[in-house]
Motif scaffolding. Structure first.
Motif, PDB file in Angstrom:
ATOM      1  N   ALA A 175       0.836  -1.213   0.000  1.00 22.04           N
ATOM      2  CA  ALA A 175       0.000   0.000   0.000  1.00 22.04           C
ATOM      3  C   ALA A 175       0.866   1.257   0.000  1.00 22.04           C
ATOM      4  O   ALA A 175       0.596   2.225  -0.723  1.00 22.04           O
ATOM      5  N   ARG A 176       1.918   1.245   0.838  1.00 27.25           N
ATOM      6  CA  ARG A 176       2.850   2.390   0.875  1.00 27.25           C
ATOM      7  C   ARG A 176       3.540   2.554  -0.477  1.00 27.25           C
ATOM      8  O   ARG A 176       3.707   3.676  -0.975  1.00 27.25           O
ATOM      9  N   MET A 177       3.953   1.461  -1.095  1.00 24.22           N
ATOM     10  CA  MET A 177       4.594   1.548  -2.399  1.00 24.22           C
ATOM     11  C   MET A 177       3.619   2.070  -3.449  1.00 24.22           C
ATOM     12  O   MET A 177       4.000   2.840  -4.343  1.00 24.22           O
ATOM     13  N   GLY A 178       2.356   1.659  -3.338  1.00 18.97           N
ATOM     14  CA  GLY A 178       1.364   2.155  -4.283  1.00 18.97           C
ATOM     15  C   GLY A 178       1.178   3.663  -4.167  1.00 18.97           C
ATOM     16  O   GLY A 178       1.058   4.366  -5.174  1.00 18.97           O
ATOM     17  N   GLU A 179       1.149   4.182  -2.910  1.00 22.26           N
ATOM     18  CA  GLU A 179       1.042   5.628  -2.731  1.00 22.26           C
ATOM     19  C   GLU A 179       2.260   6.342  -3.312  1.00 22.26           C
ATOM     20  O   GLU A 179       2.136   7.399  -3.949  1.00 22.26           O
ATOM     21  N   MET A 180       3.451   5.772  -3.102  1.00 20.71           N
ATOM     22  CA  MET A 180       4.662   6.384  -3.640  1.00 20.71           C
ATOM     23  C   MET A 180       4.639   6.395  -5.161  1.00 20.71           C
ATOM     24  O   MET A 180       5.011   7.386  -5.795  1.00 20.71           O
ATOM     25  N   VAL A 181       4.172   5.312  -5.755  1.00 21.86           N
ATOM     26  CA  VAL A 181       4.084   5.248  -7.208  1.00 21.86           C
ATOM     27  C   VAL A 181       3.105   6.287  -7.728  1.00 21.86           C
ATOM     28  O   VAL A 181       3.366   6.974  -8.730  1.00 21.86           O
ATOM     29  N   ASP A 182       1.970   6.421  -7.033  1.00 21.65           N
ATOM     30  CA  ASP A 182       0.992   7.446  -7.445  1.00 21.65           C
ATOM     31  C   ASP A 182       1.580   8.847  -7.337  1.00 21.65           C
ATOM     32  O   ASP A 182       1.354   9.705  -8.212  1.00 21.65           O
ATOM     33  N   ASP A 183       2.350   9.107  -6.256  1.00 17.32           N
ATOM     34  CA  ASP A 183       2.957  10.426  -6.099  1.00 17.32           C
ATOM     35  C   ASP A 183       3.982  10.687  -7.203  1.00 17.32           C
ATOM     36  O   ASP A 183       4.042  11.791  -7.761  1.00 17.32           O
ATOM     37  N   LEU A 184       4.815   9.701  -7.498  1.00 18.67           N
ATOM     38  CA  LEU A 184       5.800   9.867  -8.563  1.00 18.67           C
ATOM     39  C   LEU A 184       5.138  10.095  -9.905  1.00 18.67           C
ATOM     40  O   LEU A 184       5.596  10.916 -10.725  1.00 18.67           O
ATOM     41  N   LEU A 185       4.061   9.386 -10.160  1.00 16.30           N
ATOM     42  CA  LEU A 185       3.348   9.569 -11.424  1.00 16.30           C
ATOM     43  C   LEU A 185       2.740  10.964 -11.497  1.00 16.30           C
ATOM     44  O   LEU A 185       2.779  11.611 -12.549  1.00 16.30           O
TER      45      LEU A 185
END
Length: 494
Positions: free
Chosen positions: A311-321
């Motif tokens: 879940a944390r990685m998904g949030e980071m990926v969304d932020d980077l995108l």
């Protein structure tokens, strides 16, 4: 008080040219005055030699020579020039004196001399050579003292006034001519220097335009190069070197921009491609947790950690995108957003997430509306509140203030925590800047350091900005957003 010094090269060259001409004119004028004065004085001395001692000798005999010759010599005294002065001295005393005022030695012979004048006459060397004497009644005279036949001293003199008047007239004429020449030379020299330095001025103008360009990031288009000039001259060499430097700078900026674009595409592509496998890992972990059969505790804990980290990685990926899209200039949604309602909802969520903090609201009486993307603006407020909650100890008071100014709305999130360390304040809005271990040792949680960079990027994408004002016991983040204006120019209140 020192005179102002010329600052520009053009002014220095012009002043130097005029100064050199002034020195030359002064030298020429001084030489001309000295030479003319010497020439006229020499002519006057020659006239004195021609006059001889006939006039002072005649003073003792009331205009007649002592040997009583009535012929040519007496006629010579009558041809003596106007202004001729004569005196007879005996034993250091002036016994006779006279001045020819009308050209006739028999007329107007008497002249008043002061005691100082008589003293000066007695000090004239008896050497038959011309000397200058200042007589108070007659001003400057050129006189010659010669020994008489009776043991007396005969003095004859001619006025220096014609010589001085001529020299003074030359001084006036030379001053006027040289002054006019300096003025004309100054104007013409300034125009000539300006014309000669035009290529250098164009180089300076090009450099000024380059200095005004935002070179920090993005694609940069440099202005046209400085025009080519004679490569054999100093200005042409400067222009050529400057153009070569601009070419190198433009190549470097182009390569940097290409690298930034490749990095943005990589971040966007990687973020996009990672969303699916991260979501898949999280889904499989959640599915495994729903298995009805017995599962060892160690496996359960591992599955929970996989779920949390995915879940944390998904949030980071969304932020980077999101950052990659903002860097690429993707436009955000532009609709009227009730910023007051958005702040109320974000603070309500923050109270639930951080009950140990004291949350305070300071809102205007009427709702504030701004144009923008409601989801992204909510993310800005949520990130600022989460930053205040995570990086300050329990019991910290967090105040959210919303005010309106001329054409803009300002949102400030202030806390009385320990403050942001001074050494990381300049980079606090950069990506992957993490300071929770510096601002609050042992603070719970901690993100990837993308929250404040998203705040800055979203604020800039809305045409606003964000700033930090931090110190011990006081930290404030202020977001400025353009507000919707009514037809009468007032801020819209919903």
């Amino acid at each position: 008080m020192r005179p102002p010094r010329p600052r520009t090269l053009r002014a220095r060259l012009t002043v130097g040219l005029v100064a050199l001409l002034a020195v030359s004119c002064a030298a020429v004028g001084l030489a001309a005055v000295v030479e003319l004065n010497g020439f006229l004085t020499q002519r006057l001395d020659e006239q004195l030699a021609q006059v001889g001692t006939r006039f002072p000798e005649s003073l003792e005999h009331e205009g007649r020579l002592p040997d009583d010759h009535d012929g040519d010599e007496h006629a010579d005294t009558r041809r003596t020039a106007t202004g001729t002065f004569g005196a007879r001295l005996l034993h250091g005393t002036v016994t006779h004196k006279g001045l020819i005022r009308s050209g006739d030695p028999a007329a107007d012979l008497d002249v008043d001399l002061t005691a100082r004048d008589a003293s000066r006459l007695t000090r004239v060397p008896v050497d038959a050579r011309p000397h200058t004497v200042d007589l108070s009644a007659l001003h400057d005279y050129r006189v010659v003292a010669s020994a008489g036949r009776d043991g007396d001293v005969l003095i004859v003199g001619l006025p220096l006034e014609p010589v001085q008047a001529t020299v003074h007239r030359l001084e006036l004429v030379a001053g006027a001519v040289f002054g006019l020449a300096l003025v004309v030379t100054g104007v013409a020299g300034a125009c000539w220097v300006r014309w000669s330095l035009r290529p250098l001025s164009r180089v300076a103008a090009t450099a000024t335009r380059v200095s005004e360009l935002p070179l920090a990031s993005g694609e940069v288009v440099l202005p046209p190069r400085a025009p080519d000039t004679d490569p054999h001259g100093e200005v042409g060499q400067v222009a050529a070197a400057f153009n070569r430097m601009l070419g190198h700078v433009e190549d470097a900026l182009t390569k940097r921009h290409a690298g930034e674009e490749r990095l943005r595409r990589f971040a966007a592509d990687a973020s996009h491609e990672l969303r699916t496998p991260v979501a898949s890992v999280r889904g499989h972990a959640e599915l495994a947790l729903l298995h009805p059969g017995p599962v060892p505790p160690e496996v359960t804990r591992a599955l929970h950690r996989i779920t949390a980290e995915s879940a944390r990685m998904g949030e980071m990926v969304d932020d980077l995108l999101l950052l990659a899209r903002l860097d690429a200039g993707r436009p955000l949604e532009r609709r009227p957003v009730d910023l007051t309602r958005l702040v109320l909802d974000a603070v309500t969520d923050a109270r639930a997430a951080g009950p140990g903090h004291r949350w305070t609201l300071d809102l205007p009486a009427e709702p504030v509306t701004v144009p923008g993307d409601a989801h992204r603006l909510h993310q800005v407020v949520a990130n600022l509140l989460a930053n205040a909650r995570v990086h300050t100890p329990v019991g910290t008071e967090v105040t959210v203030t919303l005010v309106t100014g001329p054409g803009e709305a300002r949102l400030t999130v202030h806390d009385d925590g320990p403050g942001v360390p001074e050494d990381i304040r300049p980079t606090v809005f950069e990506r992957f800047t993490r300071a929770e271990h510096r601002r609050l040792a042992g603070a719970p949680g901690g993100g990837a350091g993308l929250g404040l960079s998203i705040v800055a990027a979203v604020a800039e994408a809305h045409g606003g900005g964000v700033s930090l004002d931090s110190g011990p016991g006081s930290t404030g983040f202020t977001v400025r957003l353009p507000a919707v204006e009514t037809a009468h120019g007032a801020l819209s209140t919903g």
